[in-house]
Design a protein around this motif. Structure first.
Motif, mmCIF file in Angstrom:
data_model
loop_
_atom_site.group_PDB
_atom_site.id
_atom_site.type_symbol
_atom_site.label_atom_id
_atom_site.label_comp_id
_atom_site.label_asym_id
_atom_site.label_seq_id
_atom_site.Cartn_x
_atom_site.Cartn_y
_atom_site.Cartn_z
ATOM 1 N N UNK A 23 34.065 2.406 126.132
ATOM 2 C CA UNK A 23 35.089 1.379 125.936
ATOM 3 C C UNK A 23 36.502 1.899 126.155
ATOM 4 N N UNK A 24 36.677 3.229 126.207
ATOM 5 C CA UNK A 24 38.013 3.795 126.350
ATOM 6 C C UNK A 24 37.914 5.214 126.877
ATOM 7 N N UNK A 25 39.049 5.756 127.275
ATOM 8 C CA UNK A 25 39.167 7.157 127.653
ATOM 9 C C UNK A 25 39.947 7.869 126.557
ATOM 10 N N UNK A 26 39.426 8.949 126.038
ATOM 11 C CA UNK A 26 40.144 9.731 125.026
ATOM 12 C C UNK A 26 41.025 10.749 125.734
ATOM 13 N N UNK A 27 42.315 10.649 125.524
ATOM 14 C CA UNK A 27 43.261 11.534 126.210
ATOM 15 C C UNK A 27 44.537 11.630 125.409
ATOM 16 N N UNK A 28 45.243 12.724 125.558
ATOM 17 C CA UNK A 28 46.539 12.850 124.915
ATOM 18 C C UNK A 28 47.531 11.894 125.585
ATOM 19 N N UNK A 29 48.616 11.633 124.903
ATOM 20 C CA UNK A 29 49.517 10.549 125.292
ATOM 21 C C UNK A 29 50.415 10.930 126.465
ATOM 22 N N UNK A 30 50.492 10.019 127.440
ATOM 23 C CA UNK A 30 51.477 10.093 128.513
ATOM 24 C C UNK A 30 52.051 8.707 128.720
ATOM 25 N N UNK A 31 53.291 8.651 129.142
ATOM 26 C CA UNK A 31 53.946 7.372 129.367
ATOM 27 C C UNK A 31 55.434 7.527 129.145
ATOM 28 N N UNK A 32 56.116 6.427 128.891
ATOM 29 C CA UNK A 32 57.565 6.450 128.694
ATOM 30 C C UNK A 32 57.917 5.796 127.369
ATOM 31 N N UNK A 33 58.764 6.463 126.608
ATOM 32 C CA UNK A 33 59.169 5.957 125.299
ATOM 33 C C UNK A 33 59.732 4.544 125.431
ATOM 34 N N UNK A 34 59.321 3.668 124.530
ATOM 35 C CA UNK A 34 59.741 2.278 124.564
ATOM 36 C C UNK A 34 58.703 1.363 125.173
#
Length: 441
Positions: A296-307
């Motif tokens: 149902x999901x991929x377990x991974x550390x967080x990436x992206x852009x604040x906000x």
């Protein structure tokens, strides 16, 4: 009449559809794919607008603000504030499961003297060709700069204008090399009118170069900041939202294996001269969970852009396509308000734009958050309410309460249809008043 882009188009050598690039540690934000602007297109609608459950607002407002995360250096082209990109996943891109395409798209160029192979969407350029296209990386060809390198405008031998991203040699490391390869791999799999087209790459000795479509009219963020002339009217902003929704729907539903973009934001949305929006920058993209296996999901550390980060993803490290939906909800608020997701110079209660906007909306004060540069007309007023209803759904704290990107596109088409129908009488009324005023002078 604007034609709805087809979601299900897959790659072939003669296709006119598009691809994707531009963000992450080595990718400067595509902030300066410069040039002129022209006319706007219209759209027609479909589907009814789903009414958001306002009971979600209380939970949303209380839990909205994401926790502090480590972030990279700003990728801004100037000293102005730009949300930092969170890069806490040191190795996640390397552990992704990918479906083989059965072609040489996954191979990387290793010879500076090899002739490029004209595969559709994945050309192995030589450095000689890159030098020629950019006039030896002439400063006059520079159109953007970010934390990992510089973007140049180039011209290929066949006359095609391209954006050429050259990574800084001084910041190479294993982690960034994995992300470079991840972006190439993702870009070679996608093709859609609302995704920036990928032409090819070079990976030779200490050079890492990506060649993508040159999109001449800058980023959505630049237009919202009025850095490129005329203000985008609400109709134009709705069309842009529809384009983005179509592009991301394609990623989620119509690629060989579903892809999660992970960095949907206004500075990653490039605009053509006719204001067609194209989603760029696949440095943080990941293949979605394999639903055939029951995941149902991929377990991974967080990436992206604040906000823009999905708070459930931040809390659980569980990535799904609904994380893109959350970011899209923030983007919708940007389009309505004109503000950046984080406004550090404003008073405390207004610093997190989506939190502030949803509070105003729940209090019945939606018109107070309208971009002050937009007209308060009957058409705008109705559209704003409906866009914020959709935003509220996208920004739900739990992913199962968010709509799919396909559903977002359907709702936006319906909003655009209603907007056009109301705008026509408004325009006629305005013209009549103008004529009467002229006659009485």
């Amino acid at each position: 009449m604007r034609r709805t882009p087809s979601y299900g188009r897959h790659r072939n050598s003669s296709s006119d559809a598009r691809s994707t690039p531009d963000r992450f540690p080595y990718s400067p934000t595509p902030s300066s794919y410069s040039d002129a602007s022209t006319a706007r297109r219209s759209t027609s609608g479909q589907s009814a607008v789903a009414v958001a459950a306002r009971s979600v607002v209380g939970v949303f407002v209380g839990c909205f603000t994401p926790p502090e995360t480590k972030s990279s250096a700003s990728f801004g082209d100037s000293g102005e504030f730009r949300p930092h990109s969170v890069i806490s996943d040191a190795s996640g891109a390397g552990s992704e499961r990918r479906r083989s395409s059965g072609s040489s798209r996954g191979a990387y160029a290793s010879s500076n003297n090899s002739r490029r192979e004209r595969q559709a969407g994945c050309v192995k350029f030589t450095m000689d060709e890159i030098y020629k296209a950019t006039n030896n990386f002439s400063p006059s060809a520079k159109i953007g700069q970010g934390g990992f390198g510089i973007v140049y405008k180039g011209r290929l031998e066949d006359g095609t204008f391209v954006a050429i991203k050259r990574a800084k040699k001084s910041v190479y490391d294993k982690h960034l090399g994995v992300e470079f390869q991840s972006e190439i791999q993702m870009l070679s799999q996608v093709e859609h009118l609302s995704l920036v087209k990928f032409y090819g790459y070079v990976e030779y000795e200490d050079e890492k170069v990506v060649v993508v479509e040159y999109v001449p009219n800058g980023t959505l963020r630049e237009h919202l900041d009025c850095l490129r002339g005329n203000i985008l009217d609400l109709g134009a902003r709705l069309d842009i939202a529809i384009d983005v929704a179509h592009g991301v729907t394609y990623l989620h539903m119509y690629t060989d294996h579903p892809i999660i973009h992970r960095d949907i934001k206004s500075s990653n949305i490039l605009l053509t001269e006719n204001f067609r929006a194209k989603v760029a920058d696949f440095g943080f993209a990941r293949l979605a969970a394999d639903s055939d296996s029951g995941a149902t999901h991929v377990s991974t550390q967080v990436k992206g852009t604040a906000g823009y980060l999905d708070p459930e993803y931040l809390r659980t490290y569980q990535l799904t396509d609904k994380s893109d939906v959350y970011s899209f909800g923030v983007l919708l608020v940007e389009l309505v308000t004109g503000r950046r997701p984080i406004e550090p110079k404003r008073e405390l209660k207004e610093r997190i734009t989506a939190k502030w906007a949803m509070k105003k909306f729940s209090d019945g004060d939606a018109l107070l958050i309208l971009d002050p540069r937009l007209e308060k007309s009957a058409a705008n007023n109705l559209a704003i309410e409906k866009i914020l209803e959709l935003s509220l759904q996208c920004l739900a704290q739990r992913r199962q309460h968010r709509p799919s990107m396909k559903r977002c596109a359907e709702i936006l088409w319906s909003i655009r249809k209603d907007y056009k129908e109301i705008s026509v009488p408004d325009f006629r009324s305005s013209s009549t008043r103008s004529q009467r005023s002229t006659l009485t002078e």
